[in-house]
Design a protein around this motif. Structure first.
Motif, PDB file in Angstrom:
ATOM      1  N   SER A  95     114.803 -42.736  19.914  1.00  0.00           N
ATOM      2  CA  SER A  95     114.688 -41.623  19.329  1.00  0.00           C
ATOM      3  C   SER A  95     115.951 -40.667  20.335  1.00  0.00           C
ATOM      4  CB  SER A  95     113.382 -40.535  19.878  1.00  0.00           C
ATOM      5  OG  SER A  95     112.382 -41.275  18.975  1.00  0.00           O
ATOM      6  N   PRO A  96     117.203 -40.516  19.512  1.00  0.00           N
ATOM      7  CA  PRO A  96     118.302 -39.680  20.128  1.00  0.00           C
ATOM      8  C   PRO A  96     118.027 -38.317  20.009  1.00  0.00           C
ATOM      9  CG  PRO A  96     119.053 -40.566  17.864  1.00  0.00           C
ATOM     10  CD  PRO A  96     117.527 -41.022  18.183  1.00  0.00           C
ATOM     11  N   TYR A  97     118.510 -37.456  21.071  1.00  0.00           N
ATOM     12  CA  TYR A  97     118.633 -36.093  21.208  1.00  0.00           C
ATOM     13  C   TYR A  97     119.833 -35.583  21.763  1.00  0.00           C
ATOM     14  CZ  TYR A  97     113.488 -36.854  20.756  1.00  0.00           C
ATOM     15  OH  TYR A  97     112.227 -37.360  20.328  1.00  0.00           O
ATOM     16  N   ILE A  98     120.133 -34.288  21.237  1.00  0.00           N
ATOM     17  CA  ILE A  98     121.297 -33.641  21.755  1.00  0.00           C
ATOM     18  C   ILE A  98     120.791 -32.218  22.115  1.00  0.00           C
ATOM     19  CG2 ILE A  98     122.194 -33.036  19.597  1.00  0.00           C
ATOM     20  CD1 ILE A  98     125.442 -33.118  20.907  1.00  0.00           C
ATOM     21  N   ARG A  99     121.309 -31.699  23.151  1.00  0.00           N
ATOM     22  CA  ARG A  99     121.112 -30.481  23.801  1.00  0.00           C
ATOM     23  C   ARG A  99     121.757 -29.418  22.811  1.00  0.00           C
ATOM     24  NH1 ARG A  99     118.562 -28.943  28.307  1.00  0.00           N
ATOM     25  NH2 ARG A  99     117.269 -30.955  27.505  1.00  0.00           N
ATOM     26  N   VAL A 100     121.042 -28.386  22.272  1.00  0.00           N
ATOM     27  CA  VAL A 100     121.715 -27.557  21.316  1.00  0.00           C
ATOM     28  C   VAL A 100     122.152 -26.148  22.334  1.00  0.00           C
ATOM     29  CG1 VAL A 100     121.405 -25.964  19.291  1.00  0.00           C
ATOM     30  CG2 VAL A 100     120.440 -28.240  19.266  1.00  0.00           C
ATOM     31  N   ARG A 101     121.135 -25.737  22.917  1.00  0.00           N
ATOM     32  CA  ARG A 101     121.593 -24.566  23.950  1.00  0.00           C
ATOM     33  C   ARG A 101     120.133 -24.696  24.835  1.00  0.00           C
ATOM     34  NH1 ARG A 101     120.012 -22.016  19.046  1.00  0.00           N
ATOM     35  NH2 ARG A 101     117.867 -20.927  19.179  1.00  0.00           N
ATOM     36  N   ALA A 102     120.463 -23.779  26.067  1.00  0.00           N
ATOM     37  CA  ALA A 102     119.084 -23.805  26.992  1.00  0.00           C
ATOM     38  C   ALA A 102     118.566 -25.107  27.240  1.00  0.00           C
ATOM     39  CB  ALA A 102     118.453 -22.530  26.706  1.00  0.00           C
ATOM     40  N   ASN A 103     117.289 -25.210  27.053  1.00  0.00           N
ATOM     41  CA  ASN A 103     116.533 -26.298  26.954  1.00  0.00           C
ATOM     42  C   ASN A 103     115.739 -26.746  25.802  1.00  0.00           C
ATOM     43  OD1 ASN A 103     114.638 -24.457  26.929  1.00  0.00           O
ATOM     44  ND2 ASN A 103     113.539 -25.111  28.398  1.00  0.00           N
ATOM     45  N   LEU A 104     116.675 -26.315  24.482  1.00  0.00           N
ATOM     46  CA  LEU A 104     116.330 -26.740  23.271  1.00  0.00           C
ATOM     47  C   LEU A 104     117.107 -27.848  22.678  1.00  0.00           C
ATOM     48  CD1 LEU A 104     115.951 -23.029  21.691  1.00  0.00           C
ATOM     49  CD2 LEU A 104     114.095 -24.545  22.741  1.00  0.00           C
ATOM     50  N   ASP A 105     116.529 -28.931  22.190  1.00  0.00           N
ATOM     51  CA  ASP A 105     117.238 -29.935  21.753  1.00  0.00           C
ATOM     52  C   ASP A 105     117.091 -30.184  20.283  1.00  0.00           C
ATOM     53  OD1 ASP A 105     117.609 -30.824  24.287  1.00  0.00           O
ATOM     54  OD2 ASP A 105     116.043 -31.998  24.546  1.00  0.00           O
ATOM     55  N   ALA A 106     117.950 -31.138  19.552  1.00  0.00           N
ATOM     56  CA  ALA A 106     117.892 -31.492  18.243  1.00  0.00           C
ATOM     57  C   ALA A 106     117.835 -32.915  18.246  1.00  0.00           C
ATOM     58  CB  ALA A 106     119.313 -31.212  17.393  1.00  0.00           C
ATOM     59  N   LEU A 107     116.695 -33.359  17.400  1.00  0.00           N
ATOM     60  CA  LEU A 107     116.677 -34.948  17.307  1.00  0.00           C
ATOM     61  C   LEU A 107     117.938 -35.248  16.352  1.00  0.00           C
ATOM     62  CD1 LEU A 107     114.857 -37.449  17.156  1.00  0.00           C
ATOM     63  CD2 LEU A 107     113.894 -36.520  15.066  1.00  0.00           C
ATOM     64  N   VAL A 108     118.488 -36.277  16.701  1.00  0.00           N
ATOM     65  CA  VAL A 108     119.623 -36.865  15.806  1.00  0.00           C
ATOM     66  C   VAL A 108     119.140 -37.856  14.724  1.00  0.00           C
ATOM     67  CG1 VAL A 108     121.714 -38.186  16.141  1.00  0.00           C
ATOM     68  CG2 VAL A 108     121.152 -36.782  17.836  1.00  0.00           C
ATOM     69  N   SER A 109     119.408 -37.391  13.494  1.00  0.00           N
ATOM     70  CA  SER A 109     118.709 -38.158  12.405  1.00  0.00           C
ATOM     71  C   SER A 109     119.322 -39.794  12.390  1.00  0.00           C
ATOM     72  CB  SER A 109     119.393 -37.474  11.010  1.00  0.00           C
ATOM     73  OG  SER A 109     120.676 -37.834  10.907  1.00  0.00           O
ATOM     74  N   ARG A 110     118.477 -40.549  11.781  1.00  0.00           N
ATOM     75  CA  ARG A 110     118.572 -41.971  11.613  1.00  0.00           C
ATOM     76  C   ARG A 110     120.094 -42.037  11.301  1.00  0.00           C
ATOM     77  NH1 ARG A 110     115.308 -46.239  12.364  1.00  0.00           N
ATOM     78  NH2 ARG A 110     113.739 -44.641  12.338  1.00  0.00           N
ATOM     79  N   THR A 111     120.355 -41.444  10.140  1.00  0.00           N
ATOM     80  CA  THR A 111     121.831 -41.742   9.907  1.00  0.00           C
ATOM     81  C   THR A 111     122.996 -41.412  10.563  1.00  0.00           C
ATOM     82  OG1 THR A 111     120.988 -41.060   7.328  1.00  0.00           O
ATOM     83  CG2 THR A 111     123.279 -40.951   7.709  1.00  0.00           C
ATOM     84  N   VAL A 112     122.780 -40.144  11.268  1.00  0.00           N
ATOM     85  CA  VAL A 112     123.692 -39.683  12.268  1.00  0.00           C
ATOM     86  C   VAL A 112     123.741 -40.781  13.537  1.00  0.00           C
ATOM     87  CG1 VAL A 112     124.438 -38.024  13.896  1.00  0.00           C
ATOM     88  CG2 VAL A 112     123.810 -37.207  11.581  1.00  0.00           C
ATOM     89  N   PHE A 113     122.708 -41.338  13.809  1.00  0.00           N
ATOM     90  CA  PHE A 113     122.490 -42.299  14.989  1.00  0.00           C
ATOM     91  C   PHE A 113     123.379 -43.672  14.641  1.00  0.00           C
ATOM     92  CE2 PHE A 113     120.128 -45.527  17.682  1.00  0.00           C
ATOM     93  CZ  PHE A 113     120.878 -44.730  18.992  1.00  0.00           C
ATOM     94  N   TYR A 114     123.169 -43.865  13.223  1.00  0.00           N
ATOM     95  CA  TYR A 114     124.149 -45.193  12.921  1.00  0.00           C
ATOM     96  C   TYR A 114     125.257 -44.858  13.051  1.00  0.00           C
ATOM     97  CZ  TYR A 114     119.486 -47.135  10.881  1.00  0.00           C
ATOM     98  OH  TYR A 114     118.185 -47.910  10.831  1.00  0.00           O
ATOM     99  N   GLU A 115     125.733 -43.565  12.725  1.00  0.00           N
ATOM    100  CA  GLU A 115     127.336 -43.395  12.667  1.00  0.00           C
ATOM    101  C   GLU A 115     127.677 -43.427  14.336  1.00  0.00           C
ATOM    102  OE1 GLU A 115     128.853 -40.122  10.707  1.00  0.00           O
ATOM    103  OE2 GLU A 115     126.711 -39.696   9.735  1.00  0.00           O
ATOM    104  N   LEU A 116     126.793 -43.136  15.162  1.00  0.00           N
ATOM    105  CA  LEU A 116     127.049 -43.200  16.530  1.00  0.00           C
ATOM    106  C   LEU A 116     127.246 -44.615  16.839  1.00  0.00           C
ATOM    107  CD1 LEU A 116     124.917 -40.534  18.383  1.00  0.00           C
ATOM    108  CD2 LEU A 116     127.465 -40.516  17.926  1.00  0.00           C
ATOM    109  N   ALA A 117     126.367 -45.526  16.532  1.00  0.00           N
ATOM    110  CA  ALA A 117     126.254 -46.962  16.742  1.00  0.00           C
ATOM    111  C   ALA A 117     127.622 -47.480  16.330  1.00  0.00           C
ATOM    112  CB  ALA A 117     125.208 -47.448  16.103  1.00  0.00           C
ATOM    113  N   ASP A 118     128.357 -47.176  15.301  1.00  0.00           N
ATOM    114  CA  ASP A 118     129.376 -47.660  14.679  1.00  0.00           C
ATOM    115  C   ASP A 118     130.743 -47.037  15.441  1.00  0.00           C
ATOM    116  OD1 ASP A 118     128.177 -49.000  12.529  1.00  0.00           O
ATOM    117  OD2 ASP A 118     128.919 -47.199  10.988  1.00  0.00           O
ATOM    118  N   LEU A 119     130.429 -46.151  16.344  1.00  0.00           N
ATOM    119  CA  LEU A 119     131.520 -45.556  17.163  1.00  0.00           C
ATOM    120  C   LEU A 119     131.370 -46.154  18.554  1.00  0.00           C
ATOM    121  CD1 LEU A 119     131.514 -41.834  16.119  1.00  0.00           C
ATOM    122  CD2 LEU A 119     133.363 -43.406  15.520  1.00  0.00           C
ATOM    123  N   ALA A 120     130.279 -46.679  18.961  1.00  0.00           N
ATOM    124  CA  ALA A 120     129.973 -47.273  20.124  1.00  0.00           C
ATOM    125  C   ALA A 120     130.921 -48.333  20.853  1.00  0.00           C
ATOM    126  CB  ALA A 120     128.426 -47.650  20.320  1.00  0.00           C
TER     127      ALA A 120
END
Length: 193
Positions: free
Chosen positions: A142-167
């Motif tokens: 379950s990947p997360y990115i900090r949006v602001r303060a202590n609030l996060d966004a869950l990274v969607s599965r599709t976007v996580f696959y894109e990250l994996a391609d860039l890894a």
């Protein structure tokens, strides 16, 4: 004529009417400490959908407005906060979801920009780090990115696959890690923290 100030408006009654909503910057909720007003029948589902009284909020501008007054307190509960009210709401996972990724540059000069379902743009950098939690039972990330303060966004599965391609592999504190470069920093995505 009375010298008394008018009573503060209720959170829901003070919302602009249809057509008046515009994208706003987050309110300075960290400066406000009103007493708890109660529990609001509002929920943010794991897929990023906002619900009020069991019905999805279909107007994007309204969900965006509510998101500007959202705060996560030390009690690990989420609240909608104004200078005079603080309403507890339910969040299934993270209050935002990253649904799209923009990439500019290459290698260590690469810049990744996440786009949320509420149209926030969040650069992956030291102020907005990425973390990956692994489910202890299934090992599912379950990947997360900090949006602001202590609030996060869950990274969607599709976007996580894109990250994996860039890894790529890089050494972090003497250990080889798999991750992505963004804004001059390396961000592991292998969940090995």
């Amino acid at each position: 004529m009375s010298d008394r100030a008018p009573p503060p408006q209720s959170l829901l009654n003070s919302l602009p009417q249809r057509g008046e909503l515009q994208r706003r910057e987050p309110a300075p909720v960290h400066l406000w400490n009103p007493p708890l007003s109660g529990e609001m029948d509002m929920r943010i589902a794991r897929d990023g959908t906002w619900y009020h009284e069991g019905e999805p909020i279909r107007r994007l501008a309204l969900a965006q407005l509510f998101s500007t007054i959202l705060r996560l307190d030390q009690d690990a509960r989420y609240y909608l906060v104004t200078p005079v009210e603080r309403w507890a709401i339910q969040v299934d996972d993270a209050p935002f979801i990253a649904v799209r990724l923009s990439v500019s540059g290459e290698g260590e000069q690469q810049q990744l920009l996440f786009h949320t379902s509420l149209e926030d743009e969040v650069p992956l950098d030291d102020e907005h780090p990425l973390r990956v939690e692994l489910d202890p039972q299934s090992g599912e990330p379950s990947p997360y990115i900090r949006v602001r303060a202590n609030l996060d966004a869950l990274v969607s599965r599709t976007v996580f696959y894109e990250l994996a391609d860039l890894a790529v592999e890089a050494e972090v504190a003497g250990v080889q890690r798999i991750g992505v470069w963004s804004g001059g920093g390396f961000f592991p995505i292998d969940g090995a923290d």
